[in-house]
Design a protein around this motif. Structure first.
Motif, PDB file in Angstrom:
ATOM      1  N   THR A  63       0.864  -1.157   0.000  1.00 27.79           N
ATOM      2  CA  THR A  63       0.000   0.000   0.000  1.00 27.79           C
ATOM      3  C   THR A  63       0.899   1.204   0.000  1.00 27.79           C
ATOM      4  N   ALA A  64       0.377   2.405   0.229  1.00 33.23           N
ATOM      5  CA  ALA A  64       1.211   3.594   0.248  1.00 33.23           C
ATOM      6  C   ALA A  64       0.660   4.593   1.231  1.00 33.23           C
ATOM      7  N   LEU A  65       1.550   5.430   1.761  1.00 31.71           N
ATOM      8  CA  LEU A  65       1.192   6.444   2.721  1.00 31.71           C
ATOM      9  C   LEU A  65       0.447   5.799   3.879  1.00 31.71           C
ATOM     10  N   PHE A  66      -0.712   6.362   4.337  1.00 25.21           N
ATOM     11  CA  PHE A  66      -1.352   5.879   5.541  1.00 25.21           C
ATOM     12  C   PHE A  66      -2.645   5.116   5.288  1.00 25.21           C
ATOM     13  N   ALA A  67      -3.320   5.324   4.187  1.00 23.52           N
ATOM     14  CA  ALA A  67      -4.605   4.667   3.974  1.00 23.52           C
ATOM     15  C   ALA A  67      -4.411   3.479   3.069  1.00 23.52           C
ATOM     16  N   ALA A  68      -4.859   2.297   3.493  1.00 26.43           N
ATOM     17  CA  ALA A  68      -4.688   1.103   2.705  1.00 26.43           C
ATOM     18  C   ALA A  68      -5.950   0.846   1.908  1.00 26.43           C
ATOM     19  N   THR A 107       5.450  -1.706   6.935  1.00 23.61           N
ATOM     20  CA  THR A 107       6.556  -1.358   6.042  1.00 23.61           C
ATOM     21  C   THR A 107       6.000  -1.331   4.628  1.00 23.61           C
ATOM     22  N   VAL A 108       6.119  -0.192   3.973  1.00 24.03           N
ATOM     23  CA  VAL A 108       5.354   0.057   2.758  1.00 24.03           C
ATOM     24  C   VAL A 108       6.250   0.426   1.588  1.00 24.03           C
ATOM     25  N   PRO A 109       6.312  -0.380   0.537  1.00 23.75           N
ATOM     26  CA  PRO A 109       7.031   0.029  -0.669  1.00 23.75           C
ATOM     27  C   PRO A 109       6.206   1.042  -1.450  1.00 23.75           C
ATOM     28  N   ALA A 162      10.576   6.976  -5.421  1.00 19.87           N
ATOM     29  CA  ALA A 162      10.484   5.571  -5.031  1.00 19.87           C
ATOM     30  C   ALA A 162      11.203   5.384  -3.703  1.00 19.87           C
ATOM     31  N   THR A 163      10.551   4.740  -2.768  1.00 18.65           N
ATOM     32  CA  THR A 163      11.152   4.537  -1.456  1.00 18.65           C
ATOM     33  C   THR A 163      10.396   3.434  -0.736  1.00 18.65           C
ATOM     34  N   PRO A 170       3.926   8.547  12.089  1.00 15.59           N
ATOM     35  CA  PRO A 170       4.723   8.978  10.950  1.00 15.59           C
ATOM     36  C   PRO A 170       4.983   7.845   9.966  1.00 15.59           C
ATOM     37  N   ALA A 171       5.107   8.215   8.699  1.00 16.55           N
ATOM     38  CA  ALA A 171       5.626   7.327   7.665  1.00 16.55           C
ATOM     39  C   ALA A 171       6.969   7.905   7.242  1.00 16.55           C
ATOM     40  N   VAL A 172       8.007   7.126   7.406  1.00 11.18           N
ATOM     41  CA  VAL A 172       9.359   7.625   7.168  1.00 11.18           C
ATOM     42  C   VAL A 172      10.056   6.760   6.134  1.00 11.18           C
ATOM     43  N   GLY A 173      10.622   7.394   5.126  1.00 15.23           N
ATOM     44  CA  GLY A 173      11.407   6.713   4.114  1.00 15.23           C
ATOM     45  C   GLY A 173      12.606   7.556   3.756  1.00 15.23           C
ATOM     46  N   GLU A 174      13.357   7.140   2.754  1.00 16.80           N
ATOM     47  CA  GLU A 174      14.544   7.892   2.346  1.00 16.80           C
ATOM     48  C   GLU A 174      14.137   9.251   1.790  1.00 16.80           C
ATOM     49  N   GLY A 175      14.443  10.296   2.533  1.00 12.64           N
ATOM     50  CA  GLY A 175      14.104  11.635   2.100  1.00 12.64           C
ATOM     51  C   GLY A 175      12.635  11.981   2.195  1.00 12.64           C
ATOM     52  N   VAL A 176      11.861  11.167   2.915  1.00 15.59           N
ATOM     53  CA  VAL A 176      10.414  11.361   2.981  1.00 15.59           C
ATOM     54  C   VAL A 176       9.946  11.223   4.420  1.00 15.59           C
TER      55      VAL A 176
END
Length: 213
Positions: free
Chosen positions: A13-18, A110-112, A121-122, A144-150
């Protein structure tokens, strides 16, 4: 930490809402016929007096009526580790505490995320914490949703009301952070598709004959 399950979550999924992956990829999402939506200003949903982020520029609110008992809808929504059994885009969710779903309960995703107009892409690591809950009535979680640079900060509120023939489920969510604020219309569209899909899947699962008891 004591009582923590350490298996890493894999959630498609992505961000917070699945599931938001469909929105990020530009795939059409079917909105339930019973749903009504609002992305603009208006009275926010609350749980025990607390609502979404009033300063967030990215927000969406929607609702639907589910023709199933309240206990069925509530069980599906709060048994987070079983979400993948009725949300096809999920592969797993880890509870970070034991016992009943309650204030202070937390779960990790953990969300691609593929490249899109909002983020590169992260892989996002999301930890959602239940801040307020009233059994069979409402839930509010943040995280929080945390990724590389996000980094995206989300607040999500759900309410459940018994109506003739079922349960009216309302949900509202906000996202804040430099990446989503950089393109509010796109980020709002992504969020809205995810919330509509979540309600669609919850409705389908709760109304399935095997669960109507």
């Amino acid at each position: 930490m004591p009582g923590t399950r350490h298996t890493r979550t894999r959630v498609r999924t992505a961000l917070f809402a699945a599931p938001l992956l469909a929105g990020l990829l530009g795939t059409a999402t079917t909105v339930p016929a019973a749903a009504t939506t609002a992305s603009g200003p208006g009275a926010s949903l609350t749980c025990r007096g607390e609502g979404v982020d009033p300063d967030a520029r990215v927000r969406h609110r929607t609702e639907t009526v589910i023709h199933a008992p309240l206990r069925t809808v509530w069980k599906l929504q709060t048994d987070v580790e079983r979400w993948p059994s009725w949300q096809p885009h999920l592969t797993g969710v880890d509870r970070l505490d034991d016992g009943p779903f309650r204030t202070g309960s937390a779960f990790r995703w953990t969300v691609p995320v593929p490249p899109n107009p909002v983020t590169p892409a992260t892989e996002l690591d999301i930890t959602s914490t239940v801040e307020q809950v009233r059994r069979h009535a409402c839930i509010r979680w943040t995280g929080p949703a945390v990724g590389e640079g996000v980094r995206i900060d989300g607040v999500h509120v759900w309410t459940f009301t018994v109506v003739k023939g079922g349960v009216r489920v309302r949900t509202e969510e906000t996202h804040a952070g430099p990446q989503v604020d950089a393109d509010v219309p796109v980020a709002t569209g992504i969020l809205s598709q995810g919330l509509e899909a979540w309600l669609r899947d919850l409705k389908a699962a709760a109304e399935a004959p095997a669960r109507r008891h």
